[in-house]
Design a protein around this motif. Structure first.
Motif, short mmCIF file in Angstrom:
data_model
loop_
_atom_site.label_atom_id
_atom_site.label_comp_id
_atom_site.label_asym_id
_atom_site.label_seq_id
_atom_site.Cartn_x
_atom_site.Cartn_y
_atom_site.Cartn_z
N MET A 34 0.88 -1.16 0.00
CA MET A 34 0.00 0.00 0.00
C MET A 34 0.91 1.21 0.00
SD MET A 34 -2.76 -1.37 2.82
CE MET A 34 -4.26 -0.58 2.25
N ARG A 35 0.59 2.19 -0.81
CA ARG A 35 1.51 3.30 -1.02
C ARG A 35 0.78 4.65 -1.05
NH1 ARG A 35 2.55 -0.51 -5.12
NH2 ARG A 35 4.48 -1.69 -4.82
N TRP A 36 1.55 5.67 -0.78
CA TRP A 36 1.09 7.04 -0.99
C TRP A 36 2.03 7.71 -1.99
CZ3 TRP A 36 -3.39 9.11 0.57
CH2 TRP A 36 -4.07 8.49 1.63
N TYR A 37 1.45 8.36 -2.97
CA TYR A 37 2.17 9.18 -3.94
C TYR A 37 1.69 10.62 -3.78
CZ TYR A 37 3.61 5.00 -6.61
OH TYR A 37 4.18 3.81 -7.01
N ARG A 38 2.46 11.52 -4.36
CA ARG A 38 2.00 12.91 -4.43
C ARG A 38 2.45 13.54 -5.74
NH1 ARG A 38 5.73 15.68 0.35
NH2 ARG A 38 7.76 15.50 -0.72
N GLN A 39 1.69 14.53 -6.14
CA GLN A 39 2.03 15.27 -7.36
C GLN A 39 1.79 16.74 -7.13
OE1 GLN A 39 0.12 13.89 -10.96
NE2 GLN A 39 1.74 14.79 -12.21
N GLN A 44 6.39 15.75 -11.62
CA GLN A 44 5.96 14.37 -11.79
C GLN A 44 5.46 13.80 -10.47
OE1 GLN A 44 9.36 12.30 -13.55
NE2 GLN A 44 8.48 12.58 -15.59
N ARG A 45 4.60 12.81 -10.61
CA ARG A 45 4.13 12.11 -9.42
C ARG A 45 5.30 11.36 -8.80
NH1 ARG A 45 -1.52 8.88 -9.71
NH2 ARG A 45 -2.02 10.93 -10.58
N GLU A 46 5.41 11.45 -7.47
CA GLU A 46 6.49 10.76 -6.78
C GLU A 46 5.96 9.89 -5.67
OE1 GLU A 46 9.34 13.07 -4.56
OE2 GLU A 46 7.80 14.21 -3.49
N LEU A 47 6.66 8.80 -5.45
CA LEU A 47 6.32 7.90 -4.36
C LEU A 47 6.78 8.52 -3.05
CD1 LEU A 47 5.37 5.14 -3.27
CD2 LEU A 47 7.67 4.27 -3.76
N ASN A 56 6.74 -3.79 6.54
CA ASN A 56 7.96 -3.02 6.27
C ASN A 56 7.61 -1.72 5.54
OD1 ASN A 56 9.79 -4.99 7.31
ND2 ASN A 56 9.47 -6.19 5.46
N THR A 57 8.31 -0.66 5.92
CA THR A 57 8.00 0.65 5.37
C THR A 57 9.23 1.26 4.71
OG1 THR A 57 8.51 1.74 7.47
CG2 THR A 57 6.23 1.09 7.10
N ASN A 58 8.99 2.13 3.77
CA ASN A 58 10.06 2.96 3.23
C ASN A 58 9.50 4.30 2.81
OD1 ASN A 58 9.58 2.84 0.13
ND2 ASN A 58 9.53 0.71 0.78
N TYR A 59 10.38 5.29 2.77
CA TYR A 59 9.98 6.68 2.57
C TYR A 59 10.95 7.37 1.61
CZ TYR A 59 7.41 5.81 6.90
OH TYR A 59 6.59 5.29 7.86
N VAL A 60 10.43 8.35 0.91
CA VAL A 60 11.31 9.23 0.16
C VAL A 60 12.11 10.05 1.16
CG1 VAL A 60 9.64 11.10 -0.05
CG2 VAL A 60 11.38 10.81 -1.80
N ASP A 61 13.33 10.38 0.83
CA ASP A 61 14.21 11.04 1.79
C ASP A 61 13.62 12.33 2.35
OD1 ASP A 61 17.42 10.20 0.22
OD2 ASP A 61 16.11 9.07 1.56
N SER A 62 12.89 13.05 1.53
CA SER A 62 12.40 14.37 1.96
C SER A 62 11.36 14.30 3.07
CB SER A 62 11.82 15.13 0.76
OG SER A 62 10.75 14.40 0.18
N ALA A 91 0.74 19.38 -2.38
CA ALA A 91 0.55 18.50 -3.54
C ALA A 91 -0.81 17.82 -3.43
CB ALA A 91 1.64 17.43 -3.60
N VAL A 92 -1.18 17.15 -4.49
CA VAL A 92 -2.30 16.21 -4.42
C VAL A 92 -1.72 14.86 -4.04
CG1 VAL A 92 -4.20 15.09 -5.64
CG2 VAL A 92 -3.62 17.49 -6.14
N TYR A 93 -2.27 14.26 -3.02
CA TYR A 93 -1.78 12.97 -2.52
C TYR A 93 -2.72 11.86 -2.97
CZ TYR A 93 1.74 15.23 0.36
OH TYR A 93 2.83 15.93 0.78
N TYR A 94 -2.13 10.80 -3.50
CA TYR A 94 -2.89 9.67 -4.02
C TYR A 94 -2.48 8.39 -3.29
CZ TYR A 94 -3.64 12.72 -8.08
OH TYR A 94 -3.98 13.77 -8.90
N CYS A 95 -3.45 7.60 -2.92
CA CYS A 95 -3.11 6.28 -2.40
C CYS A 95 -3.12 5.27 -3.55
CB CYS A 95 -4.07 5.84 -1.30
SG CYS A 95 -5.78 5.64 -1.80
#
Length: 115
Positions: A34-39, A44-47, A56-62, A91-95
């Motif tokens: 399950m993920r969250w993206y934003r644009q 561009q849309r980013e994870l 287990n989780t991971n995140y963009v550095d920012s 941003a607009v956040y998308y799941c």
């Protein structure tokens, strides 16, 4: 038909917090990641964050140290707790929900952080 309903976006001042939710209905197959993206406008849309079926989780550095992704498997819901928000988080956040066969997307929720 599968539906993903997002909620929790809005306008917040820098340094504030928001919690996004994304609830999936009518999904019959196993949910994997399950993920969250934003644009953001003009970008561009980013994870932003992801959580696996094993937790287990991971995140963009920012967003590391500021955002936390979690999931409730019983409710087919994924959350994004956002803290210490910055204007650049606007941003607009998308799941996004990944099943064995398909990926599903939410409709998007606007997050606006004012300085």
């Amino acid at each position: 038909q599968v539906q993903l309903v997002e909620s929790g976006g809005g306008l917040v001042q820098a340094g504030g917090s928001l919690r996004l939710s994304c609830a999936a209905s009518k999904i019959k197959s196993r949910i994997n990641a399950m993920r969250w993206y934003r644009q953001a406008p003009g970008k561009q849309r980013e994870l932003v964050a992801a959580v696996t079926s094993g937790g287990n989780t991971n995140y963009v550095d920012s967003v590391k140290g500021r955002f936390t992704i979690s999931r409730d498997n019983a409710k087919n819901t994924v959350y994004l707790q956002m803290g210490s928000l910055k204007p650049e988080d606007t941003a607009v956040y998308y799941c996004n929900i990944e099943t064995l066969y398909l990926n599903y997307w939410g409709q998007g929720t606007q997050v606006t952080v004012s300085s």
